[in-house]
Design an enzyme around this catalytic site. Structure first.
Site, PDB file in Angstrom:
ATOM      1  CG  HIS A  25      23.183  47.324  -7.013  1.00  0.00           C
ATOM      2  ND1 HIS A  25      23.087  47.537  -6.304  1.00  0.00           N
ATOM      3  CD2 HIS A  25      23.747  45.755  -6.149  1.00  0.00           C
ATOM      4  CE1 HIS A  25      23.275  47.524  -4.896  1.00  0.00           C
ATOM      5  NE2 HIS A  25      24.311  46.770  -4.746  1.00  0.00           N
ATOM      6  CG  HIS A  44      21.106  48.228  -0.199  1.00  0.00           C
ATOM      7  ND1 HIS A  44      21.567  49.147   1.054  1.00  0.00           N
ATOM      8  CD2 HIS A  44      22.664  48.810  -0.477  1.00  0.00           C
ATOM      9  CE1 HIS A  44      22.179  49.665   1.137  1.00  0.00           C
ATOM     10  NE2 HIS A  44      22.957  49.919   0.295  1.00  0.00           N
ATOM     11  CB  THR A  93      22.919  35.006  -2.875  1.00  0.00           C
ATOM     12  OG1 THR A  93      24.177  35.531  -2.907  1.00  0.00           O
ATOM     13  CG2 THR A  93      22.050  35.293  -1.782  1.00  0.00           C
ATOM     14  CB  SER A  94      19.049  33.690  -4.876  1.00  0.00           C
ATOM     15  OG  SER A  94      19.624  33.281  -6.528  1.00  0.00           O
TER      16      SER A  94
END
Length: 557
Positions: free
Chosen positions: A488, A531, A9-10
């Site tokens: 998470h 989130h 994602t990053s």
């Protein structure tokens, strides 16, 4: 030159920003497929179909002693775009005091004010329709960006009508007020959560759709299929061999493999605890005992009920972010005092299972966390409501004190390593105590009118497991048998001072190195409300800004 970097994602966001300069070459390394046309990815309503599928890594933990010795599974996207391609798409940022706490732990210059422009800058928010607003979808225009890459808003499949006002009224009776827009740094209260969905197309908004697909044809950006196993510390290009990527003198390695994998890449490269590395036959290059430590995730559990009216095929992003006062009521002050008195003992418990991160360091982190919970009064639990064929009320603890780890365990025959993922759920008794209190609050909510009128009975747990007057022991038994990870995970290469067990500095550079940075959830030192992905995007955007800034400074010198 920048690269290589994993394309989670990053990583895609950072690659997007860095490759905007045509003179900068970026290489992405990604083992997963480019599965952009998979309907289980693109269609938000199919989001639950991706766990344990070919695009999920499905990482197994070590047996958890406080969960009946069960192994639990961590989902993670095995696909270009990483977990942003398979997550729940909810978009709530964290709370102001939590980000400000990073700076107190040694991440100089990282606070709410510095992160805020990046939160807004990556967002392309679309206001709710009048029908959605009437159904509870709120917005404060000052909190949102309108021209970023990530589509955020309320999807066309949002359930409208009077259900959200019914839930809000019930929470008000229980002392939890409405938070009209939870994305301004104050998260606590009942809210209708926006989602990362493009309302015009109805499709999932992800790191790939926002940051990679539109620029994938840049000639200075290359996506290489493969797995980044470790870094080589070499002086001459001829030593590299054909399977390596060489950097020029100004090149950098940006590790963005996620909190479960980044620490293992660092350890395989000789960065970590020397005693662990020596046992594995790895030459220690940089002594950083915090690598793989400080593992934090949020225990998660679901109660399910028979709905009075089934509502399949719609989104119901309803949630209450509850504080210690909401959870513990009149006992809050006593629990705050007892908790503070036990911080040293808990720090010693965690230190006894850590890789030489001492109790003094852990205690100082715990004192900040205690302050967040009981003085700053940030949310400690999220309770969701999802009516469909059944009504599922899922809830998770937001700020547990337990700390796990992820480390290389042993070398395999093919030269890779087995990995131990040990979240150590409920290692600290308070975490179990607060989780059971959260369970009771969830049950109380669904027994309180007007929300109670939405259900006709409980499906799971069965009445013989958890009767109406269930004891703490009965709740403990259920929690041990049914708790799962919230996935998470963060903190395993934390951006903190080296003395506290930090792995990267305020520029995301690994301590003891000149050209290795980490940009993913592993650098976030404390669990976050809301989130995780929203904060990962903001961190990655600021990281790219810092990387570009430090490169400019070097060029000028």
């Amino acid at each position: 030159m920048h690269g290589p970097q994993a394309s989670c994602t990053s990583g895609l966001l950072v690659a997007n920003r860095l490759s905007a300069n045509p003179n900068t070459r970026v290489v992405l390394i990604e083992p997963g497929s480019d599965d952009r046309n998979n309907p289980n990815v693109t269609d938000p309503l199919n989001r639950d179909e991706n766990a344990n599928s070919p695009i999920d890594w499905s990482y197994e933990s070590t047996p958890q002693s406080r969960l009946n010795d069960r192994s639990v599974e961590f989902t993670a996207g095995k696909i270009v775009g990483g977990s942003s391609m398979i997550n729940g798409m909810m978009y709530i940022r964290t709370a102001v005091p939590e980000v400000d706490g990073w700076e107190r732990l040694g991440a100089k210059g990282w606070n709410w004010d510095t992160l805020w422009p990046f939160y807004k800058g990556i967002e392309r928010f679309v206001d709710p329709t009048p029908e959605q607003a009437e159904a509870g979808a709120g917005v404060n225009p000052e909190y949102h960006g309108r021209s970023g890459e990530i589509a955020v808003g309320y999807p066309s499949q949002l359930l409208t009508g009077n259900l959200s006002p019914t839930l809000a009224a019930t929470w008000e009776i229980l002392g939890v007020s409405v938070c009209q827009d939870a994305n301004g740094g104050k998260v606590e209260g009942y809210t209708v959560r926006p989602m990362m969905v493009d309302r015009e197309s109805g499709l999932r908004a992800s790191a790939a759709t926002a940051f990679y697909y539109p620029i994938s044809d840049r000639p200075n950006l290359k996506l290489m299929r493969g797995t980044a196993l470790h870094l080589l510390w070499i002086e001459h290009a001829r030593e590299a061999g054909s399977q390596c990527i060489m950097l020029n003198e100004s090149g950098e390695v940006i590790v963005a493999a996620g909190a479960l994998v980044t620490p293992t890449i660092l350890e395989a490269s000789g960065v970590g605890n020397p005693s662990l590395l020596t046992k594995l036959g790895i030459k220690a290059r940089v002594e950083l005992p915090g690598v793989g430590e400080n593992f934090q995730d949020q225990p998660d559990l679901t109660l399910s009920y028979c709905p009075k009216t089934a509502t399949p095929g719609v989104f119901t992003p309803y949630a209450a972010f509850v504080t210690a006062k909401d959870v513990f009521g009149d006992k809050t002050e006593d629990i705050a005092a007892a908790t503070e008195a036990n911080l040293r003992t808990w720090a010693e418990t965690v230190a006894a299972t850590s890789n030489h991160v001492g109790p003094d360091a852990i205690e100082s982190i715990f004192r900040l966390q205690h302050d967040l919970i009981f003085k700053k009064k940030v949310a400690i639990g999220e309770i969701t409501m999802t009516p469909s064929k059944a009504i599922a009320s899922e809830y998770w603890s937001l700020l547990p004190f337990s700390r796990g780890s992820v480390h290389l365990h042993s070398k395999t025959a093919n030269g890779t390593y087995k990995v131990d993922i040990d979240p150590r759920f409920f290692q600290i008794d308070y975490d179990e105590q607060s989780f059971i209190a959260l369970c009771r609050l969830t049950e109380k909510f669904l027994a309180t009118d007007p929300a109670a009128k939405q259900v006709t009975g409980r499906i799971d747990p069965k009445a013989d497991q958890i009767p109406t007057d269930a004891t703490d022991e009965q709740w403990k038994s259920f929690v041990k048998s049914a708790t799962v990870p919230n996935c998470h995970v963060l903190g395993t290469a934390a951006m903190m001072s080296r003395e506290l067990g930090g792995v990267v500095d305020e520029n995301l550079r690994v301590y003891g190195t000149e050209n290795v940075r980490v940009v993913d959830a592993s650098v976030i030192p404390l669990q976050v409300t809301g989130h995780l992905v929203s904060t990962i995007y903001a961190v990655a955007a600021r990281a790219a800004d810092l990387i570009l800034g430090t490169r400019s400074e070097s060029a000028e010198q």
